[in-house]
Scaffold this motif. Sequence first.
Motif, PDB file in Angstrom:
ATOM      1  N   ASP A  87       0.791  -1.406   0.539  1.00  0.00           N
ATOM      2  CA  ASP A  87       0.379   0.322   0.199  1.00  0.00           C
ATOM      3  C   ASP A  87       0.914   0.725   0.022  1.00  0.00           C
ATOM      4  N   ARG A  88       1.908   1.339   0.801  1.00  0.00           N
ATOM      5  CA  ARG A  88       2.901   2.189   0.346  1.00  0.00           C
ATOM      6  C   ARG A  88       3.559   2.667  -0.516  1.00  0.00           C
ATOM      7  N   ILE A  89       3.790   1.378  -1.067  1.00  0.00           N
ATOM      8  CA  ILE A  89       4.252   2.003  -2.459  1.00  0.00           C
ATOM      9  C   ILE A  89       3.223   2.059  -3.415  1.00  0.00           C
TER      10      ILE A  89
ATOM     11  N   VAL B 289       2.527  -4.763  -7.839  1.00  0.00           N
ATOM     12  CA  VAL B 289       4.226  -4.753  -6.683  1.00  0.00           C
ATOM     13  C   VAL B 289       4.446  -5.670  -6.358  1.00  0.00           C
ATOM     14  N   LEU B 290       5.905  -5.825  -6.041  1.00  0.00           N
ATOM     15  CA  LEU B 290       6.335  -7.289  -6.112  1.00  0.00           C
ATOM     16  C   LEU B 290       7.052  -7.065  -5.042  1.00  0.00           C
ATOM     17  N   PRO B 291       7.859  -7.302  -4.207  1.00  0.00           N
ATOM     18  CA  PRO B 291       8.957  -7.638  -3.301  1.00  0.00           C
ATOM     19  C   PRO B 291      10.055  -8.330  -3.821  1.00  0.00           C
ATOM     20  N   THR B 292      11.201  -7.795  -3.822  1.00  0.00           N
ATOM     21  CA  THR B 292      11.777  -8.422  -4.122  1.00  0.00           C
ATOM     22  C   THR B 292      13.414  -8.970  -3.140  1.00  0.00           C
TER      23      THR B 292
ATOM     24  N   PHE C 226       2.860  -8.476 -16.077  1.00  0.00           N
ATOM     25  CA  PHE C 226       3.337  -8.662 -13.884  1.00  0.00           C
ATOM     26  C   PHE C 226       2.658 -10.194 -13.596  1.00  0.00           C
ATOM     27  N   THR C 227       1.776 -10.807 -14.151  1.00  0.00           N
ATOM     28  CA  THR C 227       1.418 -11.884 -14.676  1.00  0.00           C
ATOM     29  C   THR C 227       2.504 -13.038 -14.182  1.00  0.00           C
ATOM     30  N   GLU C 228       3.343 -12.710 -15.503  1.00  0.00           N
ATOM     31  CA  GLU C 228       4.361 -13.286 -16.114  1.00  0.00           C
ATOM     32  C   GLU C 228       6.196 -13.236 -14.487  1.00  0.00           C
ATOM     33  N   ALA C 229       5.807 -12.266 -14.430  1.00  0.00           N
ATOM     34  CA  ALA C 229       6.445 -11.741 -13.434  1.00  0.00           C
ATOM     35  C   ALA C 229       6.495 -12.263 -11.871  1.00  0.00           C
TER      36      ALA C 229
END
Length: 452
Positions: free
Chosen positions: A82-84, A93-96, A275-278
């Motif tokens: 939510d912050r991003i 949004v994905l974290p890495t 995004f789905t692929e990512a």
Amino acid sequence: MKTIIEPFRIKVVEPIRMTTSTEREEILQRAHLNVFAIDSQDVLIDLLTDSGTGAMSSEQWAGIMRGDESYAGSPSFYRFRDRIREMSGFENVLPTHQGRASERILFELYGAAGLIVPNNAHFDTTRANVEHSGAQALDLGIPEAADATNRHPFKGNMNVEALRALIDKVGPEKIPLVMVTVTNNMGGGQPVSLTNLRQVRSVCDQHRIELYLDACRFAENAYLIKQREPGQQDRPVREIVREMFDLSDGATISAKKDGLVNIGGVLMIRNPDRFTEACNLLILTEGYVTYGGLAGRDLEAMAQGFEEVLHEDYLAYRIRTTEYVAERLIEGGVPILEPPGGHAIYIDAGRFCPHIPPEQFPGQAVVCGLYRLGGVRAVEIGSVMFGGVGNKPPALELVRLAMPRRVYTQSHMDYVVEVACELYAGRDALRGIRIVEAPPALRHFTAKFEEI
Ligand SMILES: *Cc1c(COP(=O)(O)O)cnc(C)c1O
């Protein structure tokens, strides 16, 4: 105007140790004159990098305790996401675990042999990931960036004419995306203007090419826009940040920079299919989509870090630190890259010791000198890092003094300036350096040197 102060007080301290000059000489010899081989305990002021070296706030440490370590659907993830979303407008949004993990996924999706990825200046891991996909990484900076004394306010800009010419020459189908790095790390931490980003966007729109940001230092870039770009002075930094992200189709971020954390990264992708692929690729190597190779507590620290980095008193102090060190070095005659950018000072070692030719690594000589004289650790960004068989020699021989975030005070910086000025006064005694042993790739990390 009054002094711009550190906008925090200190609650926890970490002692640093002064060494004697005899000790430092022994340490340097044991490390074969390579500062990567020196233990951090033997360094007084460590300016090797601004990546992951920052201090967290009390609110971030509170977040660390609140972290929810559930495998899936942790509230810590939702706070981070939510912050991003709020900051960038990106839904997906994905974290890495760090910036290069975002890059690896992005270029596995977009890269392939025969394609070309233009960038104002690829960071080394970005270039490596583009090339690993089979694509070619092409830097399209503006000519002013190669001139250390040219005071162009936005030396990080992409060369829009060169971008147009490239698309006309190879065709838009050969360019899977255009990337713009804010700020430009390889070229001195120099910012990119909003005008330039808008121009790049319009070229991309004409040819239906996606535009991605390498947004590691997005907040520093936005603050420098506010300071330097006509018409931007009265806008809140948050609004400028939002416009930068609105102009793009996605972004990779290393949260170890403007995320104000010690580990973490972000990948944002507007296109829902991509995004789905990512997400599928992320699960393969990073972990599930709600933690991306991090602990829940790391997500909490990031959520708070991405808030604090937009506080304008923080940014004023951050950018002023670099500017202050630059002003004092220039007063002392030390040649640096001007104007200074966001996260680091770059000493122009070519002009610092003109008696040492590039093949004798003037930058490495200055790095050794700074450690010898004052226990200050910097890093060479010149012929050691970029030279070697088959590589084009770099335009400038630089030494980077990178500023960790919220770690050192003004008196620490005064000390660094004193060491650099004293070294400059005795520069004639600096000797050239030769490589004794080096691996074929990324040699700066492990090479062994000796003085000539
Ligand atoms: C640090 C950095 C990266 C890579 O991030 P890591 O977290 O070190 O993997 C990519 N691009 C730029 C501009 C950077 O400064």
